[in-house]
Structures are given as C-alpha cells and as structure tokens.
Design a protein around this motif. Structure first.
Motif, mmCIF file in Angstrom:
data_model
loop_
_atom_site.group_PDB
_atom_site.id
_atom_site.type_symbol
_atom_site.label_atom_id
_atom_site.label_comp_id
_atom_site.label_asym_id
_atom_site.label_seq_id
_atom_site.Cartn_x
_atom_site.Cartn_y
_atom_site.Cartn_z
ATOM 1 N N ASP A 140 -64.705 -9.046 62.938
ATOM 2 C CA ASP A 140 -63.600 -8.881 61.995
ATOM 3 C C ASP A 140 -62.359 -8.439 62.775
ATOM 4 O O ASP A 140 -62.346 -8.485 64.002
ATOM 5 C CB ASP A 140 -63.978 -7.885 60.891
ATOM 6 C CG ASP A 140 -64.414 -6.541 61.464
ATOM 7 O OD1 ASP A 140 -63.922 -6.164 62.545
ATOM 8 O OD2 ASP A 140 -65.248 -5.867 60.837
ATOM 9 N N ALA A 197 -63.182 -15.328 55.945
ATOM 10 C CA ALA A 197 -63.097 -14.585 54.690
ATOM 11 C C ALA A 197 -61.968 -13.561 54.795
ATOM 12 O O ALA A 197 -61.402 -13.342 55.869
ATOM 13 C CB ALA A 197 -64.426 -13.899 54.379
ATOM 14 N N ASN A 198 -61.666 -12.913 53.682
ATOM 15 C CA ASN A 198 -60.570 -11.955 53.597
ATOM 16 C C ASN A 198 -60.937 -10.663 54.324
ATOM 17 O O ASN A 198 -61.884 -9.971 53.946
ATOM 18 C CB ASN A 198 -60.250 -11.659 52.129
ATOM 19 C CG ASN A 198 -59.009 -10.802 51.974
ATOM 20 O OD1 ASN A 198 -58.433 -10.314 52.935
ATOM 21 N ND2 ASN A 198 -58.581 -10.626 50.722
ATOM 22 N N THR A 242 -66.645 -6.319 51.599
ATOM 23 C CA THR A 242 -67.696 -7.274 51.261
ATOM 24 C C THR A 242 -67.391 -8.663 51.805
ATOM 25 O O THR A 242 -68.305 -9.436 52.106
ATOM 26 C CB THR A 242 -67.881 -7.342 49.736
ATOM 27 O OG1 THR A 242 -66.613 -7.629 49.122
ATOM 28 C CG2 THR A 242 -68.422 -6.030 49.210
ATOM 29 N N GLU A 243 -66.110 -8.993 51.929
ATOM 30 C CA GLU A 243 -65.728 -10.276 52.510
ATOM 31 C C GLU A 243 -65.614 -10.175 54.036
ATOM 32 O O GLU A 243 -65.943 -11.121 54.750
ATOM 33 C CB GLU A 243 -64.382 -10.728 51.915
ATOM 34 C CG GLU A 243 -64.444 -11.096 50.450
ATOM 35 C CD GLU A 243 -65.281 -12.348 50.233
ATOM 36 O OE1 GLU A 243 -64.968 -13.383 50.855
ATOM 37 O OE2 GLU A 243 -66.251 -12.285 49.457
ATOM 38 N N ARG A 244 -65.175 -9.014 54.509
ATOM 39 C CA ARG A 244 -64.943 -8.852 55.943
ATOM 40 C C ARG A 244 -66.226 -8.998 56.756
ATOM 41 O O ARG A 244 -66.215 -9.504 57.867
ATOM 42 C CB ARG A 244 -64.301 -7.482 56.205
ATOM 43 C CG ARG A 244 -63.888 -7.263 57.649
ATOM 44 C CD ARG A 244 -62.933 -6.098 57.798
ATOM 45 N NE ARG A 244 -63.469 -4.868 57.250
ATOM 46 C CZ ARG A 244 -62.886 -4.158 56.287
ATOM 47 N NH1 ARG A 244 -61.745 -4.572 55.746
ATOM 48 N NH2 ARG A 244 -63.428 -3.028 55.851
ATOM 49 N N LYS A 263 -68.457 -11.055 56.383
ATOM 50 C CA LYS A 263 -68.736 -12.471 56.648
ATOM 51 C C LYS A 263 -68.103 -12.932 57.959
ATOM 52 O O LYS A 263 -68.543 -13.909 58.554
ATOM 53 C CB LYS A 263 -68.234 -13.329 55.493
ATOM 54 C CG LYS A 263 -68.908 -13.043 54.160
ATOM 55 C CD LYS A 263 -68.307 -13.878 53.056
ATOM 56 C CE LYS A 263 -68.917 -13.556 51.701
ATOM 57 N NZ LYS A 263 -68.293 -14.364 50.617
ATOM 58 N N ASN A 264 -67.054 -12.245 58.379
ATOM 59 C CA ASN A 264 -66.385 -12.626 59.632
ATOM 60 C C ASN A 264 -67.148 -12.152 60.868
ATOM 61 O O ASN A 264 -66.914 -12.660 61.960
ATOM 62 C CB ASN A 264 -64.962 -12.061 59.653
ATOM 63 C CG ASN A 264 -64.086 -12.666 58.573
ATOM 64 O OD1 ASN A 264 -64.251 -13.833 58.235
ATOM 65 N ND2 ASN A 264 -63.172 -11.879 58.025
#
Length: 364
Positions: free
Chosen positions: A296, A341-342, A347-349, A351-352
């Motif tokens: 991230d 992802a954002n 929760t999105e981070r 994914k990075n």
C-alpha cells in the motif's frame, strides 16, 4: 561386541563430520599487494582485525601484504543480506560466486557494502580478497540479516553485526545417512513362581435379564420396545481445497499468499496456493513466470519498494525449493505505485498488499 562396534562407528562419524565442518575461514597470507608469494595459512574464526603497527602473520611485514579467505557461509534466514566491510586498503567479497563488494584500491579506513538475496539453511561459497599497502592494516566483516528484529550497531555505528564463526565454515557439513541402530539384548525375565491351590467350587448364580420397557407408538396402540440402538447422525465431510487453475497470458493475484505484517516472512496458509502453482509449472515446462510484489502507500516509499521486492523473491525461493528451475522465474517489486483499490480505506487498502504472477508460454 556389536554394541561396542556401533558406538565406535558413531564416534568415528562424529569425528569426521566435525573435521569436515570445521568453523571459520581458511586464510592464506601473501607478501605483496597482489598475492605474489604465499607464506602462511591458518583458520580465522571471523574477520575482526586491526594490525596497525604490527604484522598480521609470521613471514609478513607491517606493510605490503595481501590475504585471501575462503570457505562456506550459512544463511540463517530467507531474505536480503547486506554485507559491510571496513578496510584499509582494498577489498573484494564474493558470496555464492556473486561479487557483492568491490573496492580494489587504496582506502583510508572506509566502509563498503553490497546486498544479495540468500535462502535459509543454504551454504554459499564465500571468498574475501584483501590487501594493505602502507601501515595501518585493518579489516572488519559484518552483515545486516533480514531476520533481525532490531537494528543493531557494530563498533563503527553502522547497522549490522560482525559475522561470527557460527555461520562460517571451511566446508559445508556432510549429509550422511543415519547409522543403523543395534538392538540391545533383552533383559532376562525373572522366574514366575507357580502356586497350586485347591480348586474352589463356585455355585451358579442367576443373572437378572434386562427388561425392556414398552412405549406407545404415536400411530399404533400396540406397545413398542426400545431395545434397538439409535444410530448417530452421519459426520459431515470437510470440503476439499479448491484447485487453482493457472493459464498463461494473464496476470493474476495470489490471494492466499500472505506475509507477516511489515515483513517478508511467509505465513503457513500460503503453501496451498504456491504448491498448486508449482505443480502447474512442472506440468507445463515451457511456462515462464514473473512474480511482482506490491504494497500500500503507507510509510516510506523506498522501504515499501524494498519490501515488495523481497516478498517477490521469497515466493521465487519457495518455488525453487519445490523443483522449479531458477531460469524460469523472474521477480520485481513495485512498492505502492500500482494500487488496485482505494488506499484511503483500510478494508480496500489491504487489497493493494499483494503478490501477482504473470505466466508466459515460452513458445509464444
């Protein structure tokens, strides 16, 4: 006699293993700054020397000499190692036949460093060339290991520790088959005394028979006995792990490949998906694999880039240990430069923070 022979063989095996795995590096000492004439050889447990105003070995003067150390280096963990050398004057260091430090010139007590990725438990060829021109000869060899939890400082205020004899060997310890075990003779059983006693007549006894209680059936008025056993419900079988299908041409995320936080130590649950990938590569020997690590955007971008590179290298090392040739694998790290992802939402981070693979068929 068999027991004595077994113990003698064990003692001989341990002695040979100890001799072949003697700790330390073989040091060959030469006159001249380019290995002109060898005058002395010994085993040095570590490179931690300051020869200011004195000779490093018998047959050498205080100036104009060169030394070559050779042996094996044991890597205690997966990851990137940074080697440091503080010398006066010239230094060259090879690890696993790769030149990681090279400053073959006059230096006034300076530090030099270089990095290499090593695999846990492997022994690597180690060679250090050193020369001193005039006076003040010194050499210190230390490293910064990937598994160091805390940043330590050596006497020169540089991250790392001196490489001790615990990781330096003249030869890699031999791998030998275990000695056959010689069974010990069974201890004699003590004699059992048999005492005869007159037979005792036991009168027959009457055993009470269980009486089943009748119960009324909800349908019929006839009594129904409950003597039949009640069967337990069948156990539910665990669902088999789904098999991941890999195909060349696409870039996919290895969702189950996970690491310890802010580290490149693989978590145990990563093995299932990586083992399936190794099987697919073995079944398709023309496939080439590119592994890319991502993070991230939290933290220092330079550290994130190094972390992503090391995570990709750890995955590559895992596959090599499963029999995949090194020339079929390439790695790179992207840090946080390619989010999917954002990064503003945790929760999105997460994914990075991923490892991606790209398969390519060599014949295409």
């Amino acid at each position: 006699m068999k027991i004595l022979a077994a113990f003698s063989g064990l003692f001989l095996w341990l002695s040979l293993a100890s001799a072949e795995a003697q700790q330390g590096l073989k040091g060959e000492y030469y006159t001249g700054t380019n290995f002109e004439r060898k005058v002395f050889t010994r085993v040095d447990p570590q490179l931690n020397y300051n020869w200011r105003g004195r000779s490093p070995a018998p047959g050498l003067s205080k100036s104009y000499y060169s030394i070559r150390w050779t042996g094996k280096l044991l890597a205690p963990a997966f990851g990137e190692y940074r080697f440091y050398a503080k010398v006066d004057d010239g230094i060259r260091i090879w690890v696993g036949n790769k030149l990681v430090v090279n400053s073959w010139q006059l230096n006034d007590s300076k530090d030099f460093s270089g990095s290499i990725f090593l695999e846990e438990g492997h022994f690597y060829d180690l060679r250090i060339d050193y020369f001193n021109d005039m006076l003040e000869g010194e050499i210190y060899l230390y490293w910064q290991r990937p598994d160091a939890r805390k940043t330590s400082l050596n006497p020169f205020n540089t991250p790392g520790d001196l490489i001790t004899s615990q990781y330096l060997f003249q030869k890699a310890p031999p791998v030998r088959a275990p000695l056959p075990k010689t069974p010990l003779p069974a201890a004699p059983k003590p004699p059992v005394a048999v005492v005869k006693t007159p037979a005792t007549v036991i009168p027959p006894t009457r055993v009470a028979q269980p009486i089943s209680k009748p119960t009324l059936s909800p349908v019929s008025t006839k009594p129904v006995t409950t003597s039949a056993p009640i069967s337990a419900p069948p156990l539910l079988k665990a669902e088999p792990e789904p098999v991941r299908v890999f195909e060349p041409g696409a870039t996919v995320v290895l969702h189950k490949v996970q690491f310890e936080q802010s580290s490149y130590i693989l978590l145990p649950e990563s093995s299932t998906e990586l083992d399936q990938l190794a099987i697919a590569l073995k079944e398709n020997p023309l496939w080439q694999l590119t592994i890319a690590g991502h993070t991230d955007n939290i933290g220092d971008p330079r550290l994130n880039l190094a972390l992503s590179e090391n995570r990709a290298k750890v995955v590559a090392a895992y596959l090599r240990r499963r029999g995949i040739a090194d020339n079929r694998i390439s790695t790179n790290g992207c840090g946080g430069t390619r989010p999917i992802a954002n990064n503003d939402i945790e929760t999105e981070r997460r994914k990075n923070r991923r490892v991606e693979i790209t398969l390519k068929n060599e014949k295409n």
